[in-house]
Design an enzyme around this catalytic site. Structure first.
Site, mmCIF file in Angstrom:
data_model
loop_
_atom_site.group_PDB
_atom_site.id
_atom_site.type_symbol
_atom_site.label_atom_id
_atom_site.label_comp_id
_atom_site.label_asym_id
_atom_site.label_seq_id
_atom_site.Cartn_x
_atom_site.Cartn_y
_atom_site.Cartn_z
ATOM 1 N N ARG A 1 0.839 -1.210 0.000
ATOM 2 C CA ARG A 1 0.000 0.000 0.000
ATOM 3 C C ARG A 1 0.871 1.256 0.000
ATOM 4 N NH1 ARG A 1 -6.073 -0.032 0.820
ATOM 5 N NH2 ARG A 1 -5.703 2.118 1.395
ATOM 6 N N TYR B 1 -9.962 6.679 -11.692
ATOM 7 C CA TYR B 1 -11.000 7.674 -11.416
ATOM 8 C C TYR B 1 -10.831 8.199 -10.004
ATOM 9 C CZ TYR B 1 -13.454 3.413 -9.724
ATOM 10 O OH TYR B 1 -13.791 2.223 -9.126
ATOM 11 N N PRO B 2 -11.179 9.480 -9.810
ATOM 12 C CA PRO B 2 -11.134 10.024 -8.460
ATOM 13 C C PRO B 2 -12.451 9.784 -7.747
ATOM 14 C CG PRO B 2 -11.569 11.789 -10.019
ATOM 15 C CD PRO B 2 -11.504 10.512 -10.819
ATOM 16 N N MET B 3 -12.393 9.725 -6.434
ATOM 17 C CA MET B 3 -13.573 9.370 -5.643
ATOM 18 C C MET B 3 -13.555 10.093 -4.304
ATOM 19 S SD MET B 3 -14.377 5.559 -4.254
ATOM 20 C CE MET B 3 -15.330 5.445 -2.752
ATOM 21 N N HIS C 1 -16.764 -4.102 1.905
ATOM 22 C CA HIS C 1 -16.127 -3.637 0.666
ATOM 23 C C HIS C 1 -14.928 -4.533 0.316
ATOM 24 C CE1 HIS C 1 -14.069 -0.740 -2.025
ATOM 25 N NE2 HIS C 1 -12.997 -1.095 -1.372
ATOM 26 N N SER D 1 -20.104 2.073 -1.516
ATOM 27 C CA SER D 1 -20.200 2.805 -2.779
ATOM 28 C C SER D 1 -21.629 3.260 -3.057
ATOM 29 C CB SER D 1 -19.698 1.936 -3.938
ATOM 30 O OG SER D 1 -18.317 1.679 -3.790
#
Ligand code: 76R
Length: 275
Positions: free
Chosen positions: A157, A171-173, A198, A249
């Site tokens: 990570r 994509y941004p979130m 998730h 989400s």
């Protein structure tokens, strides 16, 4: 490469990540002679080699599938000065006015605050879900295996080395903050419980989807950059679709634009981009 008089801006842990998307100005490019075109491509090739030879620094470069952009880059490096210098050089690498930035995203690699601790794994998973008893050789072995897995996981990570899988989805979130759907008003235990659901879905895509989640709160408009690598574009579609039904989400996520690209060797990339 970093200027010697400048104090590095390296984070306490992790690396800076810049996603860059460019459009190519083919009108300007067509004004170059064949020799100037060759030199420009050699210049970008040498810059890519220099970046990739910089310690702890990685660069992914790809063709973007739709006219949202032509060329995409993902740069990972510890020092923000180095990231900034390489970003400027990449933008100018084919000559002034050839590459125009159409989208960019600045973020940092991060370890997750929801990663289970050894104690949680023991109490919740091994004892709670699997019905095992503490102190048995089986549980001790499972805990050892957990610690090795977590050490790898934390390292990936924070210091990811991404494979050359062809498909890149970015994509941004952000997590939603409106009315009853305010992620930031939930207590930690609830968020941890939701994130576990998730992650359970995510893990079913092991070997097909590699996710890199980078944090951008305070650095860019959205809160995270989602970078997914895949070998098959339909796995990208499948995971994003399936995640939409998961509460994290379905209820709490807002998304920006999606970019789909393909990693290619530079010579093929130049031909693909009609350079
Ligand atoms: O990283 C891990 O394996 C641990 C569990 C995990 C965390 C903490 C995890 C697993 N994710 C985590 C955090 Mn994720 N992820 C997304 C998206 O399109 C959408 O609906 C959402 C975009 C996808 C597709 C995805 C995939 N994840 C996060 C965070 C940070 C949230 C926070 O800190 O509040 C975001 C924004 C996010 C978004 N997730 C996984 C995946 C996949 C494939 C996995 C399994 C990884 C694996 O274990 O192999």
């Amino acid at each position: 490469m970093s200027e010697p008089t400048i104090t590095p801006l390296a984070p306490r842990e992790g690396w800076h990540v810049i996603h860059l998307f460019y459009q190519i100005d083919h009108t300007q490019w067509s004004l170059f002679s064949d020799e100037e075109k060759r030199q420009a491509k050699t210049h970008l090739t040498e810059l890519v080699q220099e970046i990739r030879a910089t310690p702890d620094t990685h660069l992914l470069i790809f063709s973007v599938a739709t006219p949202k952009a032509d060329l995409g880059c993902i740069l990972l490096t510890p020092d923000l000065h180095v990231a900034n210098a390489y970003e400027k050089q990449l933008t100018l690498s084919l000559g002034a006015e050839i590459l125009s930035p159409v989208y960019s995203f600045l973020s940092l690699t991060e370890s997750s605050e929801y990663t289970p601790t050894r104690e949680q794994y023991l109490a919740e998973t091994l004892i709670g879900e699997n019905g095992l008893s503490a102190g048995t050789p089986e549980v001790e072995a499972a805990l050892k295996e957990f610690e090795v897995r977590m050490a790898h996981y934390r390292k990936f990570r924070l210091y990811p080395v991404l494979p050359d899988w062809p498909v890149i989805c970015f994509y941004p979130m952000s997590k939603r903050r409106s009315g009853n759907d305010n992620w930031y008003a939930l207590d930690f235990a609830t968020r941890r419980h939701l994130m576990a659901g998730h992650a359970r879905i995510g893990r079913t895509y092991a070997g097909r989807i590699l996710q890199l989640i980078t944090g951008a709160t305070g650095l860019d408009e959205y809160e995270w950059g989602v970078t997914l690598l895949a070998k098959d574009p339909s796995d990208v579609k499948a995971i994003v679709y399936e995640m939409r039904f998961d509460e994290v989400s379905a209820r709490y996520a807002d998304f920006g634009d999606f970019y789909i690209g393909m990693q290619l060797p530079l010579d093929i990339l130049f031909r693909r981009l009609c350079l």
